[in-house]
Design a protein around this motif. Sequence first.
Motif, PDB file in Angstrom:
ATOM      1  N   ILE A   8       0.823  -1.209   0.000  1.00  0.00           N
ATOM      2  CA  ILE A   8       0.000   0.000   0.000  1.00  0.00           C
ATOM      3  C   ILE A   8       0.855   1.256   0.000  1.00  0.00           C
ATOM      4  O   ILE A   8       0.564   2.218  -0.705  1.00  0.00           O
ATOM      5  N   THR A   9       1.920   1.262   0.787  1.00  0.00           N
ATOM      6  CA  THR A   9       2.686   2.496   0.954  1.00  0.00           C
ATOM      7  C   THR A   9       3.845   2.640  -0.020  1.00  0.00           C
ATOM      8  O   THR A   9       4.357   3.740  -0.185  1.00  0.00           O
ATOM      9  N   ASN A  10       4.275   1.585  -0.656  1.00  0.00           N
ATOM     10  CA  ASN A  10       5.436   1.675  -1.526  1.00  0.00           C
ATOM     11  C   ASN A  10       4.988   1.896  -2.972  1.00  0.00           C
ATOM     12  O   ASN A  10       4.775   0.968  -3.719  1.00  0.00           O
ATOM     13  N   THR A  11       4.856   3.148  -3.352  1.00  0.00           N
ATOM     14  CA  THR A  11       4.461   3.439  -4.729  1.00  0.00           C
ATOM     15  C   THR A  11       5.672   3.713  -5.608  1.00  0.00           C
ATOM     16  O   THR A  11       5.547   3.747  -6.822  1.00  0.00           O
ATOM     17  N   GLY A  12       6.817   3.941  -5.007  1.00  0.00           N
ATOM     18  CA  GLY A  12       8.025   4.161  -5.786  1.00  0.00           C
ATOM     19  C   GLY A  12       8.053   5.497  -6.510  1.00  0.00           C
ATOM     20  O   GLY A  12       8.765   5.650  -7.483  1.00  0.00           O
ATOM     21  N   THR A  13       7.255   6.468  -6.063  1.00  0.00           N
ATOM     22  CA  THR A  13       7.208   7.761  -6.741  1.00  0.00           C
ATOM     23  C   THR A  13       7.873   8.846  -5.919  1.00  0.00           C
ATOM     24  O   THR A  13       7.416   9.981  -5.899  1.00  0.00           O
ATOM     25  N   GLY A  14       8.926   8.506  -5.239  1.00  0.00           N
ATOM     26  CA  GLY A  14       9.637   9.514  -4.467  1.00  0.00           C
ATOM     27  C   GLY A  14      10.262  10.554  -5.381  1.00  0.00           C
ATOM     28  O   GLY A  14      10.611  10.277  -6.523  1.00  0.00           O
ATOM     29  N   HIS A  15      10.356  11.757  -4.877  1.00  0.00           N
ATOM     30  CA  HIS A  15      10.911  12.857  -5.651  1.00  0.00           C
ATOM     31  C   HIS A  15      12.339  13.131  -5.200  1.00  0.00           C
ATOM     32  O   HIS A  15      12.613  13.211  -4.009  1.00  0.00           O
ATOM     33  N   ALA A  16      13.223  13.259  -6.166  1.00  0.00           N
ATOM     34  CA  ALA A  16      14.622  13.535  -5.853  1.00  0.00           C
ATOM     35  C   ALA A  16      14.762  14.955  -5.336  1.00  0.00           C
ATOM     36  O   ALA A  16      14.176  15.889  -5.863  1.00  0.00           O
ATOM     37  N   VAL A  17      15.531  15.112  -4.275  1.00  0.00           N
ATOM     38  CA  VAL A  17      15.793  16.420  -3.687  1.00  0.00           C
ATOM     39  C   VAL A  17      17.269  16.728  -3.909  1.00  0.00           C
ATOM     40  O   VAL A  17      18.127  15.916  -3.547  1.00  0.00           O
ATOM     41  N   PRO A  18      17.580  17.864  -4.517  1.00  0.00           N
ATOM     42  CA  PRO A  18      18.988  18.207  -4.741  1.00  0.00           C
ATOM     43  C   PRO A  18      19.760  18.295  -3.427  1.00  0.00           C
ATOM     44  O   PRO A  18      19.282  18.865  -2.450  1.00  0.00           O
ATOM     45  N   GLY A  19      20.912  17.677  -3.392  1.00  0.00           N
ATOM     46  CA  GLY A  19      21.768  17.706  -2.211  1.00  0.00           C
ATOM     47  C   GLY A  19      21.433  16.652  -1.175  1.00  0.00           C
ATOM     48  O   GLY A  19      22.036  16.625  -0.121  1.00  0.00           O
ATOM     49  N   SER A  20      20.467  15.795  -1.440  1.00  0.00           N
ATOM     50  CA  SER A  20      20.075  14.759  -0.493  1.00  0.00           C
ATOM     51  C   SER A  20      20.239  13.388  -1.143  1.00  0.00           C
ATOM     52  O   SER A  20      20.024  13.228  -2.341  1.00  0.00           O
ATOM     53  N   ARG A  21      20.632  12.417  -0.341  1.00  0.00           N
ATOM     54  CA  ARG A  21      20.793  11.067  -0.861  1.00  0.00           C
ATOM     55  C   ARG A  21      19.480  10.299  -0.852  1.00  0.00           C
ATOM     56  O   ARG A  21      19.398   9.204  -1.380  1.00  0.00           O
ATOM     57  N   TYR A  22      18.456  10.874  -0.247  1.00  0.00           N
ATOM     58  CA  TYR A  22      17.183  10.182  -0.100  1.00  0.00           C
ATOM     59  C   TYR A  22      16.114  10.870  -0.930  1.00  0.00           C
ATOM     60  O   TYR A  22      16.186  12.053  -1.208  1.00  0.00           O
ATOM     61  N   LYS A  23      15.083  10.104  -1.288  1.00  0.00           N
ATOM     62  CA  LYS A  23      13.947  10.671  -2.001  1.00  0.00           C
ATOM     63  C   LYS A  23      12.950  11.243  -0.997  1.00  0.00           C
ATOM     64  O   LYS A  23      12.850  10.787   0.137  1.00  0.00           O
ATOM     65  N   GLU A  24      12.205  12.219  -1.441  1.00  0.00           N
ATOM     66  CA  GLU A  24      11.173  12.817  -0.604  1.00  0.00           C
ATOM     67  C   GLU A  24       9.822  12.265  -1.036  1.00  0.00           C
ATOM     68  O   GLU A  24       9.490  12.255  -2.223  1.00  0.00           O
ATOM     69  N   TYR A  25       9.041  11.840  -0.064  1.00  0.00           N
ATOM     70  CA  TYR A  25       7.710  11.305  -0.345  1.00  0.00           C
ATOM     71  C   TYR A  25       6.673  12.265   0.206  1.00  0.00           C
ATOM     72  O   TYR A  25       6.803  12.771   1.307  1.00  0.00           O
ATOM     73  N   ARG A  26       5.637  12.497  -0.562  1.00  0.00           N
ATOM     74  CA  ARG A  26       4.556  13.372  -0.145  1.00  0.00           C
ATOM     75  C   ARG A  26       3.290  12.550   0.030  1.00  0.00           C
ATOM     76  O   ARG A  26       3.115  11.502  -0.599  1.00  0.00           O
ATOM     77  N   LEU A  27       2.379  13.053   0.851  1.00  0.00           N
ATOM     78  CA  LEU A  27       1.153  12.332   1.130  1.00  0.00           C
ATOM     79  C   LEU A  27       0.324  12.112  -0.122  1.00  0.00           C
ATOM     80  O   LEU A  27      -0.291  11.061  -0.298  1.00  0.00           O
TER      81      LEU A  27
END
Length: 137
Positions: free
Chosen positions: A97-116
């Motif tokens: 349910i929670t893993n949609t794989g649509t995280g957004h890349a954030v410049p300067g961060s190694r992790y993706k950002e997920y929004r509700l």
Amino acid sequence: MAGSSTSTFVIRWINFLTMILAILVVGFGFWMSTHNDECRRSLTIPVMGLGGVIFLMSLAGFVGAWKNISCLLWTYLIMLFVVLVAIMVFTVLAFIITNTGTGHAVPGSRYKEYRLQDYSSWFVKQACPNSLFGKFL
């Protein structure tokens, strides 16, 4: 014979402590029902049900180990197996349910950002029933 009595002693005490914890969980469910928050009140029945199931399961294990009733010990073992399978199924469904794989890349961060809003509308409505975001989906 000593190994068997040690085993039942351990099963008795673990299940006795689990029964105390289950009573605390049911009490927490009652406490949640006294609050005006809709989120807490909606979780009252599942929390009390979980506490009741844990209490019955540990009661079967405790009495079965205390009185050496193999039927209760088998019931305890089967209930424990069902609970463990349910936990695994819940975990897999939570990832689906929670893993949609649509995280957004954030410049300067190694992790993706997920929004509700990246998640399904059903999940957002369940997660935020009273928020403006949940009402418009």
